[in-house]
Design a protein around this motif. Structure first.
Motif, PDB file in Angstrom:
ATOM      1  N   GLU A   1     -11.525   9.861   4.648  1.00  0.00           N
ATOM      2  CA  GLU A   1     -10.614  10.428   3.657  1.00  0.00           C
ATOM      3  C   GLU A   1      -9.512   9.418   3.330  1.00  0.00           C
ATOM      4  N   GLY A   2      -8.999   8.759   4.367  1.00  0.00           N
ATOM      5  CA  GLY A   2      -7.957   7.759   4.150  1.00  0.00           C
ATOM      6  C   GLY A   2      -8.440   6.568   3.353  1.00  0.00           C
ATOM      7  N   ILE A   3      -9.674   6.130   3.615  1.00  0.00           N
ATOM      8  CA  ILE A   3     -10.220   4.975   2.886  1.00  0.00           C
ATOM      9  C   ILE A   3     -10.366   5.288   1.402  1.00  0.00           C
ATOM     10  N   TRP A   4     -10.893   6.477   1.094  1.00  0.00           N
ATOM     11  CA  TRP A   4     -11.105   6.839  -0.313  1.00  0.00           C
ATOM     12  C   TRP A   4      -9.798   7.130  -1.041  1.00  0.00           C
ATOM     13  N   THR A   5      -8.795   7.617  -0.317  1.00  0.00           N
ATOM     14  CA  THR A   5      -7.519   7.951  -0.955  1.00  0.00           C
ATOM     15  C   THR A   5      -6.461   6.876  -0.726  1.00  0.00           C
ATOM     16  N   GLN A   6      -6.878   5.761  -0.102  1.00  0.00           N
ATOM     17  CA  GLN A   6      -5.956   4.656   0.190  1.00  0.00           C
ATOM     18  C   GLN A   6      -4.777   5.132   1.035  1.00  0.00           C
ATOM     19  N   LYS A   7      -5.103   5.881   2.081  1.00  0.00           N
ATOM     20  CA  LYS A   7      -4.074   6.401   2.977  1.00  0.00           C
ATOM     21  C   LYS A   7      -4.320   5.854   4.374  1.00  0.00           C
TER      22      LYS A   7
ATOM     23  N   HIS B   1       0.815  -1.222   0.000  1.00  0.00           N
ATOM     24  CA  HIS B   1       0.000   0.000   0.000  1.00  0.00           C
ATOM     25  C   HIS B   1       0.845   1.268   0.000  1.00  0.00           C
ATOM     26  N   GLU B   2       2.114   1.175   0.442  1.00  0.00           N
ATOM     27  CA  GLU B   2       2.992   2.342   0.389  1.00  0.00           C
ATOM     28  C   GLU B   2       3.351   2.706  -1.050  1.00  0.00           C
ATOM     29  N   MET B   3       3.141   1.760  -1.963  1.00  0.00           N
ATOM     30  CA  MET B   3       3.470   2.000  -3.367  1.00  0.00           C
ATOM     31  C   MET B   3       2.364   2.773  -4.085  1.00  0.00           C
ATOM     32  N   ASN B   4       1.211   2.975  -3.408  1.00  0.00           N
ATOM     33  CA  ASN B   4       0.099   3.686  -4.038  1.00  0.00           C
ATOM     34  C   ASN B   4       0.482   5.089  -4.488  1.00  0.00           C
ATOM     35  N   HIS B   5       1.411   5.714  -3.771  1.00  0.00           N
ATOM     36  CA  HIS B   5       1.734   7.115  -4.043  1.00  0.00           C
ATOM     37  C   HIS B   5       3.032   7.269  -4.842  1.00  0.00           C
ATOM     38  N   ILE B   6       3.543   6.152  -5.375  1.00  0.00           N
ATOM     39  CA  ILE B   6       4.745   6.192  -6.209  1.00  0.00           C
ATOM     40  C   ILE B   6       4.328   5.889  -7.643  1.00  0.00           C
ATOM     41  N   LYS B   7       4.705   6.731  -8.564  1.00  0.00           N
ATOM     42  CA  LYS B   7       4.318   6.504  -9.960  1.00  0.00           C
ATOM     43  C   LYS B   7       5.293   5.572 -10.661  1.00  0.00           C
ATOM     44  N   GLU B   8       6.566   5.913 -10.613  1.00  0.00           N
ATOM     45  CA  GLU B   8       7.587   5.108 -11.293  1.00  0.00           C
ATOM     46  C   GLU B   8       8.778   4.908 -10.376  1.00  0.00           C
ATOM     47  N   ALA B   9       9.451   3.777 -10.540  1.00  0.00           N
ATOM     48  CA  ALA B   9      10.667   3.495  -9.771  1.00  0.00           C
ATOM     49  C   ALA B   9      11.289   2.241 -10.357  1.00  0.00           C
ATOM     50  N   ASN B  10      12.484   1.913  -9.883  1.00  0.00           N
ATOM     51  CA  ASN B  10      12.978   0.562 -10.119  1.00  0.00           C
ATOM     52  C   ASN B  10      12.980  -0.146  -8.771  1.00  0.00           C
TER      53      ASN B  10
END
Length: 986
Positions: free
Chosen positions: A404-410, A191-200
């Motif tokens: 707010e957290g549930i809808w934004t996955q936070k 779930h921490e990856m929800n706010h990352i767009k691109e990475a290796n």
């Protein structure tokens, strides 16, 4: 070895340990070293005059990073200075252990401060001992030591999956888990990856990787020594069902869904091992993506472990006895305590009541009841005499934060998040003291995501109609629709709580502490939303009936259940545990307009029929109630049982329900059943149902005795089966005698499928003897994949001479060959033959048989469809067929030539046939490699005024742009023509 190692310990120190003669020998051995990749060896002119300090710099220059160290270590061994080699190895090990030490500190803190169930370590180890040994065995077993492995930790919310994963990480860091198997273990929160767009992949790890430790590149060079622990799949914003564009390069920048999907599907670092936790929803969505996974199911707390947990929680013996006696005497409440999270909620409620000297009372009818009871009790611990209105005001900020957290996955919040949602510092302190929020540094999180979900649901009760909340927060309709269609897992659970809050008893519980009542508009909004979802359409999201049933079960209102379920005429549900059976049974009895019911049930019934527990008897009651729907639902016409795993008793209950006079089923499909229980009971049920005219047992293994019992039922005058599908039922030639006998006695069976059974020629001979009999009424016969040869064609050809009813014959995927085709065509040409559709896909035919087929097309005006796909017809064969198509007596309407090894050379013949035939309506040319010139010839015919074709099977996207434009132009000029890429559309 990382470059940082040299800065910490340095090559110079080791070179200074060499005596003068050893230092000279080191230089000579270094001169003999072959060049490393693109790097040049050190010139001897520089090497021979270099001091120890100079040589350290030359090594670092000519062999960057770890290569300098590899060269040095190798020379130490050649010089017999093993003492220096060993010392260096020890230094490296200490350096690598920096990460272990960091992980030990981090996860020890998490274990002590952030685990929502504070229990002694000895208790936890005892509770999870079996699962821990199973996990350890999965990775250390001999057959897995040298290969990667994926282990899935499975279980519902609150069963302890996250805690287990954290403990595994801590155990590895302490050196107690697979220390020889895995050099590195990485813990990733999906779930921490929800706010990352691109990475290796490397970039997802550095926050836990100490700078002084070995480089990640070095670690990843030995992927077989790596274990990835991944948690949080339930909180993902994105889907992982990605099959294309997956990436094998872990250094490459990619969108996060690609990185995670590639890791799960063993495209990226396939030699590494995985340990992942999947809840019930993410199990359904992601399990099939995994490669050869091993499942470990967390069973929850046993009765003994529940008692032990109470003793740890309450500590005082008097309180332990009173609390445990109260729960044990309440069966459903005691069962709930099997789930560690629910056990904690229940114990918290009881503890507060004991401390306040109140009578023990915990509402337990549903999860929503329990959470409502938990919240009202927790609010009593503040020590302040606040009014319900004050409580409601303070609760509103917490619920706003949650939703707010549930809808934004936070799920982790900053002080800024709290202020934005109206949570003051005093409120924050109160929530932390009540153990509703946990503090981790400057961040905060709910003690468990289920608590956050319940708060999110309460937000909709607290919200005033005129208020405009955060734009990210959806309406009740959006919440229910998203939850019931599986858009987001967390919205699904919050949606269940919304349903539960419709219960009047629950709102009364909450009213005591918070003084609010359920707005009636919420109930109406939910009803209208479900009514809309019940209307099926191509653009409508598919309803997840498992989630819908859970939701309406939470209401505990039969009136509401009946009102909502009357909207649905079709229900499809997968029941995977006993709780889901109880819920489905409750709901299905209120589906009064049900017409079609599809069911898959597994992991429910006991294998040991001789020792049925009280729980087993209760489960059988639920199953009996569910099966009663088959006779009480007057509109139910279609029942599909797919991959159902039933035992003898449950089969008997099912069969009795199907045999009831009130059962009006017309279609029964039992696919891939593990067994048919008592075969005679099942076939008697079929016999006693006069409305049943369609029976499919595809994929269900039938013994010879079972086939005979089925055939006896078919012979009975009361049996009205018209369509009988027995594909892939392990029917052999020995059973064909019974089937043949039934066909002679039964003049009602119109369609028979025996596909994918090893009938062989001997079995077909017995069937054909029956089909020659004038009393049979068979119209459709499906014999694909039955191991037939040209010999069977002789028998079938004889049938075609004398049967008047058979109009559809499918012999696909058999070894008929041109010889068999020649024999079959003799029957097809006979005036008595009434075959209208003939399927010969994949029958090893060549162009040699096309002379006979052409003769059939001209002489048999009844034949309307001929499927020849996946045969070696070739251009010569098509030429002969086209000559027949042009004949005025040919009445063929549909011709399939996909994968027939044709080229553009046949296009002239096809074009001529298209403009000459008056009857041809569809032509399939899928997977035919036509060039632009060939396509041009076809297109000229397709726009001709005399071309009657309505459907052309051709994948336009497989052609170049110029040809695609040409084909599109044809569709514009000829509006009655459809060029379809779907091979089944013809």
């Amino acid at each position: 070895m990382a470059e940082s190692f040299f800065s910490d310990f340095g090559l110079l120190w080791y070179l200074e340990e060499l005596r003068k003669e050893e230092f000279w020998k080191f230089k000579e051995l270094l001169k003999q070293q072959p060049p490393k990749l693109e790097f040049k060896s050190i010139p001897w002119s520089e090497l021979k005059k270099a001091s120890r300090e100079d040589l350290a710099k030359l090594l670092d220059k000519h062999y960057p990073g770890k290569m300098a160290w590899e060269v040095t270590l190798s020379i130490f061994l050649q010089m017999d200075r093993r003492d220096l080699w060993l010392k260096a190895q020890e230094e490296m090990r200490n350096n690598i252990n920096t990460y272990r030490k960091h992980m030990k500190e981090k996860f020890h803190h998490i274990w002590k401060k952030e685990t929502c169930l504070p229990v002694p370590e000895s208790f936890y180890k005892e509770v999870t001992n079996n699962e821990y040994e199973e996990l350890n065995g999965a990775y250390t077993a001999k057959e897995f030591r040298e290969c990667s492995h994926t282990v899935v930790l499975q279980g519902p919310q609150g069963i302890g999956k996250t805690t287990f994963l954290r403990k595994v990480m801590l155990e590895w860091a302490e050196g107690n888990f697979c220390k020889d198997r895995f050099k590195s273990v990485f813990f990733l929160n999906a779930h921490e990856m929800n706010h990352i767009k691109e990475a290796n992949l490397l970039e997802l790890i550095p926050r836990d990787w100490p700078e002084s430790s070995q480089s990640l590149e070095d670690i990843f060079s030995q992927p077989q020594k790596i274990l990835f622990i991944i948690d949080g799949f339930e909180e993902l914003k994105f889907d992982l069902e990605i099959k294309t564009n997956l990436c094998h390069d872990w250094t490459q920048q990619q969108p996060i869904p690609i990185i995670l999907s590639s890791l799960l599907q063993k495209i990226m670092l396939p030699e590494s091992s995985l340990l992942i936790a999947l809840g019930s929803v993410s199990m359904e969505k992601n399990y099939y993506l995994l490669k050869h996974p091993k499942c470990i199911c967390l069973p929850g707390l046993s009765e003994y472990e529940r008692e032990l947990y109470f003793s740890h929680f309450f500590s005082e013996k008097k309180k332990v006895l009173k609390a445990f006696s109260f729960v044990r005497d309440n069966g459903p409440l005691f069962s709930m305590c099997q789930n560690p999270l629910l056990c904690w909620l229940i114990c918290t409620c009881i503890k507060i009541q004991l401390e306040r000297g109140e009578d023990l009372e915990v509402a337990w009818q549903t999860n929503t009841f329990l959470y409502a009871s938990f919240f009202t009790n927790v609010f009593k611990t503040g020590g302040e005499n606040r009014s319900p209105k004050q409580n409601r005001t303070r609760l509103k900020g917490l619920c706003s934060l949650a939703v707010e957290g549930i809808w934004t996955q936070k799920f982790v919040f900053s002080h800024r998040d709290l202020r934005r949602n109206g949570v003051s510092e005093s409120d924050l302190l109160m929530w932390v003291n009540m153990s509703l929020l946990l503090r981790s540094g400057d961040c905060f999180a709910f003690i468990h995501v289920c608590v956050q979900e319940f708060c999110a649901a309460m937000f909709y009760l607290l919200k005033q109609p005129k208020e405009n909340p955060n734009a990210a927060i959806g309406s009740v309709t959006q919440l229910v629709e998203a939850g019931m269609t599986g858009v987001q897992d967390r919205l699904s659970q919050t949606g269940l709580f919304i349903f539960g809050l419709l219960n009047e008893k629950i709102t009364k519980i909450l009213e005591i502490s918070f003084g609010f009542q359920l707005p009636q508009e919420i109930k109406q909004e939910i009803i209208q939303c479900l009514k809309s979802l019940s209307h099926y359409g191509p653009n409508k999201a598919e309803v997840n009936f498992k989630e819908l049933f859970k939701g309406i079960f939470e209401t505990q209102s039969k009136i509401f259940v009946e009102q909502v379920l009357d909207f649905f005429e079709e229900v499809a549900i997968h029941i995977s545990n006993r709780e889901e059976l109880a819920i489905s049974s409750f709901c299905l009895q209120e589906c009064h307009n049900l017409q079609t019911f599809r069911l898959c049930i597994e992991n429910v019934f006991s294998d040991n029929q001789s020792l049925l527990s009280h729980s087993d008897h209760k489960i059988l009651t639920f199953w009996r109630d569910l099966c009663s729907v088959f006779s009480t639902s007057k509109n139910l016409q279609v029942l599909e049982l797919d991959n159902c795993i039933l035992d003898g008793i449950s089969w008997t209950i099912l069969c009795k329900a199907l045999a009831q006079p009130g059962c009006k089923l017309q279609s029964l499909k039992v696919h891939f059943a593990s067994n048919l229980g008592n075969d005679s009971d099942f076939f008697k049920a079929i016999l006693h149902n006069p409305h049943l005219n369609f029976l499919s047992l595809h994929g269900t293994s039938l013994s010879l005795i079972a086939v005979r019992q089925l055939c006896e039922a078919l012979k009975h005058p009361m049996c009205n089966i018209e369509q009988l599908l027995l594909g892939k039922c392990d029917i052999t030639k020995d059973a064909c005698e019974a089937i043949a006998s039934a066909l002679i006695c039964n003049n009602k069976v119109k369609r028979l499928s025996l596909r994918e059974n090893p009938l062989m020629d001997e079995g077909v001979e017995l069937l054909c003897d029956a089909l020659k009999h004038p009393s049979h009424a068979l119209e459709t016969l499906l014999l694909m994949h039955c191991g037939l040869t040209s010999i069977s064609c002789d028998y079938i050809s004889q049938v075609l001479l004398c049967t008047s009813s058979l109009t559809f014959l499918n012999l696909g995927s058999n070894f008929l060959g041109d010889k068999g085709m020649k024999s079959l065509c003799e029957g097809l040409k006979h005036p008595n033959c009434n075959i209208q559709e003939l399927w010969l896909v994949g029958c090893y035919l060549t162009s040699d048989c096309c002379t006979d087929l052409s003769s059939v097309l001209i002489s048999n005006e009844k034949l309307k469809t001929l499927k020849l796909g996946n045969n070696e017809i070739q251009d010569d064969g098509v030429k002969q067929l086209c000559e027949a198509l042009k004949h005025p007596k040919c009445k063929l309407q549909n011709l399939g030539l996909e994968r027939c090894h044709l080229t553009s050379a046949c296009c002239e013949d096809l074009a001529s046939a298209l403009t000459s035939s008056r009857t041809l309506r569809s032509l399939s040319l899928h997977c035919i490699p036509l060039d632009h010139d060939g396509a041009l010839v076809l297109c000229e015919a397709l726009v001709h005024i005399d071309c009657p074709l309505q459907t052309l099977g051709l994948n336009k996207s497989s052609f170049d742009e110029e040809t695609q434009m040409l084909l599109s132009a044809v569709e514009e000029k000829n509006p009655q023509l459809i060029i379809s890429h779907d091979p089944w559309a013809l």
